[in-house]
Enzyme design. Structure first.
Site, PDB file in Angstrom:
ATOM      1  N   SER A  56      32.113 -45.677  18.091  1.00 49.15           N
ATOM      2  CA  SER A  56      31.979 -45.615  16.633  1.00 49.15           C
ATOM      3  C   SER A  56      31.918 -44.185  16.108  1.00 49.15           C
ATOM      4  O   SER A  56      31.835 -43.971  14.902  1.00 49.15           O
ATOM      5  CB  SER A  56      30.717 -46.360  16.199  1.00 49.15           C
ATOM      6  OG  SER A  56      29.567 -45.699  16.693  1.00 49.15           O
TER       7      SER A  56
ATOM      8  N   THR B 122      27.113 -45.233  13.467  1.00 49.33           N
ATOM      9  CA  THR B 122      27.152 -43.818  13.117  1.00 49.33           C
ATOM     10  C   THR B 122      26.129 -43.109  13.974  1.00 49.33           C
ATOM     11  O   THR B 122      25.113 -43.703  14.324  1.00 49.33           O
ATOM     12  CB  THR B 122      26.744 -43.637  11.633  1.00 49.33           C
ATOM     13  OG1 THR B 122      27.577 -44.451  10.820  1.00 49.33           O
ATOM     14  CG2 THR B 122      26.851 -42.196  11.189  1.00 49.33           C
TER      15      THR B 122
ATOM     16  N   THR C 179      30.904 -40.178  12.077  1.00 48.35           N
ATOM     17  CA  THR C 179      31.369 -41.536  12.369  1.00 48.35           C
ATOM     18  C   THR C 179      32.881 -41.610  12.222  1.00 48.35           C
ATOM     19  O   THR C 179      33.492 -40.753  11.577  1.00 48.35           O
ATOM     20  CB  THR C 179      30.719 -42.556  11.401  1.00 48.35           C
ATOM     21  OG1 THR C 179      31.090 -43.877  11.775  1.00 48.35           O
ATOM     22  CG2 THR C 179      31.145 -42.302   9.968  1.00 48.35           C
TER      23      THR C 179
ATOM     24  N   VAL D  48      35.967 -44.648   2.337  1.00 46.80           N
ATOM     25  CA  VAL D  48      34.909 -43.719   2.729  1.00 46.80           C
ATOM     26  C   VAL D  48      33.592 -44.470   2.643  1.00 46.80           C
ATOM     27  O   VAL D  48      33.297 -45.108   1.631  1.00 46.80           O
ATOM     28  CB  VAL D  48      34.870 -42.478   1.811  1.00 46.80           C
ATOM     29  CG1 VAL D  48      33.682 -41.591   2.174  1.00 46.80           C
ATOM     30  CG2 VAL D  48      36.176 -41.696   1.916  1.00 46.80           C
ATOM     31  N   GLY D  49      32.808 -44.417   3.704  1.00 47.86           N
ATOM     32  CA  GLY D  49      31.527 -45.097   3.722  1.00 47.86           C
ATOM     33  C   GLY D  49      30.388 -44.192   3.316  1.00 47.86           C
ATOM     34  O   GLY D  49      30.568 -43.185   2.627  1.00 47.86           O
ATOM     35  N   ASP D  50      29.189 -44.533   3.770  1.00 53.60           N
ATOM     36  CA  ASP D  50      28.000 -43.794   3.367  1.00 53.60           C
ATOM     37  C   ASP D  50      27.815 -42.484   4.115  1.00 53.60           C
ATOM     38  O   ASP D  50      27.176 -41.558   3.605  1.00 53.60           O
ATOM     39  CB  ASP D  50      26.759 -44.670   3.558  1.00 53.60           C
ATOM     40  CG  ASP D  50      26.521 -45.038   5.022  1.00 53.60           C
ATOM     41  OD1 ASP D  50      27.499 -45.229   5.763  1.00 53.60           O
ATOM     42  OD2 ASP D  50      25.345 -45.154   5.423  1.00 53.60           O
TER      43      ASP D  50
ATOM     44  N   THR E  74      22.296 -45.925   9.096  1.00 49.42           N
ATOM     45  CA  THR E  74      23.413 -46.441   9.877  1.00 49.42           C
ATOM     46  C   THR E  74      23.590 -47.923   9.553  1.00 49.42           C
ATOM     47  O   THR E  74      22.639 -48.589   9.167  1.00 49.42           O
ATOM     48  CB  THR E  74      23.165 -46.258  11.395  1.00 49.42           C
ATOM     49  OG1 THR E  74      24.315 -46.688  12.111  1.00 49.42           O
ATOM     50  CG2 THR E  74      21.967 -47.054  11.884  1.00 49.42           C
ATOM     51  N   GLY E  75      24.819 -48.403   9.683  1.00 52.76           N
ATOM     52  CA  GLY E  75      25.070 -49.815   9.425  1.00 52.76           C
ATOM     53  C   GLY E  75      26.207 -50.027   8.459  1.00 52.76           C
ATOM     54  O   GLY E  75      27.189 -49.272   8.473  1.00 52.76           O
ATOM     55  N   ASP E  76      26.090 -51.027   7.611  1.00 51.84           N
ATOM     56  CA  ASP E  76      27.143 -51.384   6.668  1.00 51.84           C
ATOM     57  C   ASP E  76      27.124 -50.416   5.492  1.00 51.84           C
ATOM     58  O   ASP E  76      26.456 -50.624   4.485  1.00 51.84           O
ATOM     59  CB  ASP E  76      26.942 -52.822   6.173  1.00 51.84           C
ATOM     60  CG  ASP E  76      28.119 -53.327   5.346  1.00 51.84           C
ATOM     61  OD1 ASP E  76      28.879 -52.489   4.814  1.00 51.84           O
ATOM     62  OD2 ASP E  76      28.277 -54.552   5.218  1.00 51.84           O
ATOM     63  N   GLY E  77      27.901 -49.345   5.638  1.00 45.85           N
ATOM     64  CA  GLY E  77      27.881 -48.278   4.646  1.00 45.85           C
ATOM     65  C   GLY E  77      28.334 -48.696   3.272  1.00 45.85           C
ATOM     66  O   GLY E  77      27.885 -48.132   2.268  1.00 45.85           O
TER      67      GLY E  77
END
Length: 325
Positions: free
Chosen positions: A51, A185, A203, A214-216, A236-239
């Site tokens: 990841s 991440t 990440t 683009v995530g968090d 970390t996780g579902d951004g």
């Protein structure tokens, strides 16, 4: 949370080598920024959990792109890159954004061109493994994916997708159909002996994401946040869900008000739970005294969260575990 003498290195998941690398940088006299850059960079080299770094999480076109950020809690400067292509050391490029520009965030192919000007090699981030993941996904009718309210039906076939002539928007589903290991991440918080706080993330994003997503992770206050007057946090996780709540910023603000790091993390998770009860995610927190903690959202298949801590009170980087709430 456990009290700890300074300095402290805390990282998401059990990325031991990354924690060891960051800790050794501090022990050898390197700065907190050096420690975060080298620690997260170690994960990029090792392709932690598939990841982080090159050769993981191919997007819908089969390409691996990278997101990263680093934040200096003394100056509140942030350097970040998103949708970075063809350059492996994303956290290194993020630091160059602080050092050589007046900007905070660079994205896409333009970020790659900046990286090359800074001396980073232009490389292919695709590997046989990422090609295999992509091929298998295509053979499963592109399941799962991140589309909704489109034609053809995204739950049954591949695109290209488009808007239907008559739109009947469904209620957004917050239940993830993806494995909790589909996206992760490395997030790192370093508290130096002098109290300097630095945080960072790296990440390759969500697997099978829509190109350009683009995530968090590279967003200050979402993926991580550092303030040397209060502490640092990383998520970390579902951004896509977590970034809407700026969990890292919120956790640091709780700690600024005197909240214990573990409780600060729990309060952030509880806040997101009200809107997305089945989201996948966790937060790590550390304050300026060296106390630290973490919290996670309890869902099937994810009932505990593992993270790494290095401090003078521990003989070596140690894996810590918290039960999800």
């Amino acid at each position: 949370a456990s009290a700890a003498a300074l300095p402290v290195v805390i990282t998401t998941w059990a990325f031991r080598k990354a924690a060891e690398t960051a800790w050794s940088v501090l022990q050898l006299g390197g700065s907190e920024l050096d420690a975060v850059e080298r620690g997260c960079g170690q994960c990029e080299i090792d392709q932690c959990d598939g990841s982080v770094g090159y050769g993981g999480s191919p997007d819908e076109s089969g390409e691996t792109t990278l997101d990263a950020m680093i934040m200096n809690g003394n100056t509140m400067e942030v350097g970040a890159v998103a949708d970075l292509r063809h350059v492996k050391n994303a956290i290194g490029v993020a630091r160059k954004v602080i050092e050589y520009t007046k900007h905070t965030l660079l994205v896409g192919e333009s970020a790659s061109l900046f990286a090359v000007r800074m001396g980073f090699p232009y490389e292919d981030l695709t590997t046989q493994k990422s090609l295999s993941v992509y091929s298998e996904w295509l053979n499963q009718s592109c399941q799962p994916n991140y589309w909704k309210n489109v034609v053809p039906d995204s739950s049954k076939s591949c695109g290209p997708y488009k808007r239907p002539e008559k739109v009947t928007c469904k209620e957004e589903q917050t239940t993830s159909q993806r494995s909790v290991h589909d996206h992760d991440t490395i997030g790192m918080v370093v508290i130096g002996g002098s109290g300097t706080v630095v945080s960072g993330t790296s990440t390759n994003g969500a697997v099978h994401k829509i190109p350009g997503r683009v995530g968090d992770s590279p967003i200050a206050g979402a993926g991580s946040y550092a303030d040397s007057t209060a502490g640092g946090a990383a998520a970390t996780g579902d951004g896509d869900i977590m970034m809407r709540f700026l969990p890292s910023y919120q956790a640091v603000e709780y700690m600024r008000m005197g909240t214990d790091p573990t409780v600060a993390c729990q309060k952030v998770i509880s806040r997101i739970q009200k809107y997305a009860p089945t989201f996948f995610g966790a937060v790590i927190c550390a304050n300026t005294t060296g106390s630290y903690g973490a919290a996670c959202n309890k869902i099937p298949g994810f009932t505990q969260f593992h993270f790494m801590v290095s401090s003078p009170l521990l003989s070596q980087p140690t894996e810590q575990v918290v039960d999800c709430i």
